[in-house]
Design a protein around this motif. Structure first.
Motif, mmCIF file in Angstrom:
data_model
loop_
_atom_site.group_PDB
_atom_site.id
_atom_site.type_symbol
_atom_site.label_atom_id
_atom_site.label_comp_id
_atom_site.label_asym_id
_atom_site.label_seq_id
_atom_site.Cartn_x
_atom_site.Cartn_y
_atom_site.Cartn_z
ATOM 1 N N UNK A 1 -0.413 12.260 11.852
ATOM 2 C CA UNK A 1 -1.523 11.320 11.771
ATOM 3 C C UNK A 1 -2.425 11.371 12.995
ATOM 4 N N UNK A 2 -1.884 11.740 14.161
ATOM 5 C CA UNK A 2 -2.742 11.881 15.339
ATOM 6 C C UNK A 2 -3.669 13.089 15.192
ATOM 7 N N UNK A 3 -3.307 14.027 14.334
ATOM 8 C CA UNK A 3 -4.177 15.168 14.020
ATOM 9 C C UNK A 3 -5.053 14.870 12.791
ATOM 10 N N UNK A 4 -5.011 13.617 12.322
ATOM 11 C CA UNK A 4 -5.762 13.149 11.149
ATOM 12 C C UNK A 4 -5.434 13.933 9.887
ATOM 13 N N UNK A 5 -4.145 14.255 9.749
ATOM 14 C CA UNK A 5 -3.660 14.924 8.546
ATOM 15 C C UNK A 5 -3.076 13.856 7.629
ATOM 16 N N UNK A 6 -3.696 13.599 6.464
ATOM 17 C CA UNK A 6 -3.153 12.610 5.542
ATOM 18 C C UNK A 6 -1.782 13.043 5.023
ATOM 19 N N UNK A 7 -0.942 12.048 4.743
ATOM 20 C CA UNK A 7 0.414 12.288 4.263
ATOM 21 C C UNK A 7 0.543 11.702 2.859
ATOM 22 N N UNK B 1 0.814 -1.227 0.000
ATOM 23 C CA UNK B 1 0.000 0.000 0.000
ATOM 24 C C UNK B 1 0.842 1.268 0.000
ATOM 25 N N UNK B 2 2.147 1.155 0.318
ATOM 26 C CA UNK B 2 3.026 2.322 0.404
ATOM 27 C C UNK B 2 3.970 2.420 -0.794
ATOM 28 N N UNK B 3 3.618 1.804 -1.907
ATOM 29 C CA UNK B 3 4.470 1.835 -3.091
ATOM 30 C C UNK B 3 4.243 3.103 -3.899
ATOM 31 N N UNK B 4 5.329 3.592 -4.513
ATOM 32 C CA UNK B 4 5.289 4.763 -5.402
ATOM 33 C C UNK B 4 4.547 5.922 -4.731
ATOM 34 N N UNK B 5 3.706 6.649 -5.462
ATOM 35 C CA UNK B 5 2.944 7.765 -4.890
ATOM 36 C C UNK B 5 1.771 7.182 -4.120
ATOM 37 N N UNK B 6 1.701 7.522 -2.836
ATOM 38 C CA UNK B 6 0.673 6.923 -1.975
ATOM 39 C C UNK B 6 0.297 7.877 -0.846
ATOM 40 N N UNK C 1 -8.629 4.274 9.212
ATOM 41 C CA UNK C 1 -8.105 3.712 7.974
ATOM 42 C C UNK C 1 -8.419 4.680 6.842
ATOM 43 N N UNK C 2 -7.816 4.451 5.705
ATOM 44 C CA UNK C 2 -7.948 5.404 4.604
ATOM 45 C C UNK C 2 -9.398 5.630 4.190
ATOM 46 N N UNK C 3 -10.198 4.580 4.172
ATOM 47 C CA UNK C 3 -11.590 4.719 3.755
ATOM 48 C C UNK C 3 -12.435 5.477 4.771
ATOM 49 N N UNK C 4 -11.923 5.684 5.980
ATOM 50 C CA UNK C 4 -12.657 6.425 7.007
ATOM 51 C C UNK C 4 -12.351 7.925 6.988
ATOM 52 N N UNK C 5 -11.396 8.337 6.161
ATOM 53 C CA UNK C 5 -11.054 9.752 6.062
ATOM 54 C C UNK C 5 -11.965 10.460 5.065
ATOM 55 N N UNK D 1 -4.110 1.082 5.909
ATOM 56 C CA UNK D 1 -3.416 2.217 6.499
ATOM 57 C C UNK D 1 -2.848 3.158 5.439
ATOM 58 N N UNK D 2 -2.922 2.748 4.170
ATOM 59 C CA UNK D 2 -2.395 3.558 3.067
ATOM 60 C C UNK D 2 -2.971 3.042 1.758
ATOM 61 N N UNK D 3 -2.776 3.814 0.698
ATOM 62 C CA UNK D 3 -3.201 3.385 -0.635
ATOM 63 C C UNK D 3 -2.461 4.195 -1.686
ATOM 64 N N UNK D 4 -2.161 3.567 -2.819
ATOM 65 C CA UNK D 4 -1.597 4.321 -3.944
ATOM 66 C C UNK D 4 -2.569 5.405 -4.398
ATOM 67 N N UNK D 5 -2.002 6.474 -4.969
ATOM 68 C CA UNK D 5 -2.813 7.593 -5.459
ATOM 69 C C UNK D 5 -2.256 8.089 -6.779
ATOM 70 N N UNK D 6 -3.124 8.631 -7.609
ATOM 71 C CA UNK D 6 -2.702 9.340 -8.817
ATOM 72 C C UNK D 6 -2.816 10.819 -8.481
ATOM 73 N N UNK D 7 -1.694 11.490 -8.413
ATOM 74 C CA UNK D 7 -1.664 12.893 -7.995
ATOM 75 C C UNK D 7 -1.356 13.797 -9.183
#
Length: 192
Positions: free
Chosen positions: A148-154, A45-50, A63-67, A181-187
């Protein structure tokens, strides 16, 4: 409008040390007589851009889907940096509350715990970097935990090599992976 892809390609980007390397496998291939092409792939889940969610470093973190999706889409600022980014560095930036901040450091700029604390106190809604991690090697936990404790995505693993510092519009939605806990993204950054 110009669209600038700031994502790294999944299969060619080196994996973070200790993480599994992504790979793909052709399941069906037309050149071998199949009626269609079909590919399967494996990736951490932490590969490349994520995007990291709180669960990455917090036992009971979301988890990511809860944000909410709002932090992944909106105005952002690309800022050049090098070395360790401290709380004093963040204070000098005077970041407005609700901002999205992307660090352009050629993969060599990292947040200290005080830098991450200052970002959280400033009320940013997302932080990104062109490094594989926001934290320096050997001190991964503290900066992640502060944000992450402030719920700021990285948003990690960006390719900002073709981007000048300045104001942009960010679109970086993560894959919809329930319970991770993470997922790839297209940014991408939008201008004009």
């Amino acid at each position: 409008m110009q669209i600038i892809d700031i994502s790294r390609e999944l299969f060619s980007t080196p994996a973070y040390p200790g993480d599994p390397a992504p790979y793909r496998e052709a399941i069906r291939r037309m050149e071998l007589g199949d009626g269609y092409n079909l590919t399967a792939f494996f990736s951490g889940c932490h590969s490349a851009t994520h995007i990291d969610a709180p669960r990455h470093f917090l036992r009971d973190g979301k988890t990511l889907d809860q944000l909410p999706l709002a932090p992944f889409y909106g105005p952002c600022t690309v800022v050049p940096a090098e070395g360790l980014i401290t709380g004093a560095d963040i204070d000098r930036l005077a970041i407005p509350k609700g901002s999205r901040l992307l660090i352009k450091g050629e993969g060599r700029a990292f947040f200290t715990q005080s830098g991450a604390f200052a970002l959280a106190q400033a009320g940013i809604c997302l932080v990104g970097t062109d490094a594989l991690s926001i934290a320096p090697p050997g001190d991964e936990a503290a900066p992640h935990e502060e944000l992450l404790s402030a719920e700021i995505p990285i948003l990690e693993g960006l390719d900002l090599s073709r981007v000048e510092p300045g104001a942009y519009f960010l679109c970086a939605f993560p894959l919809f992976l329930r319970g991770t806990e993470a997922a790839p993204a297209r940014a991408v950054l939008l201008t004009g």
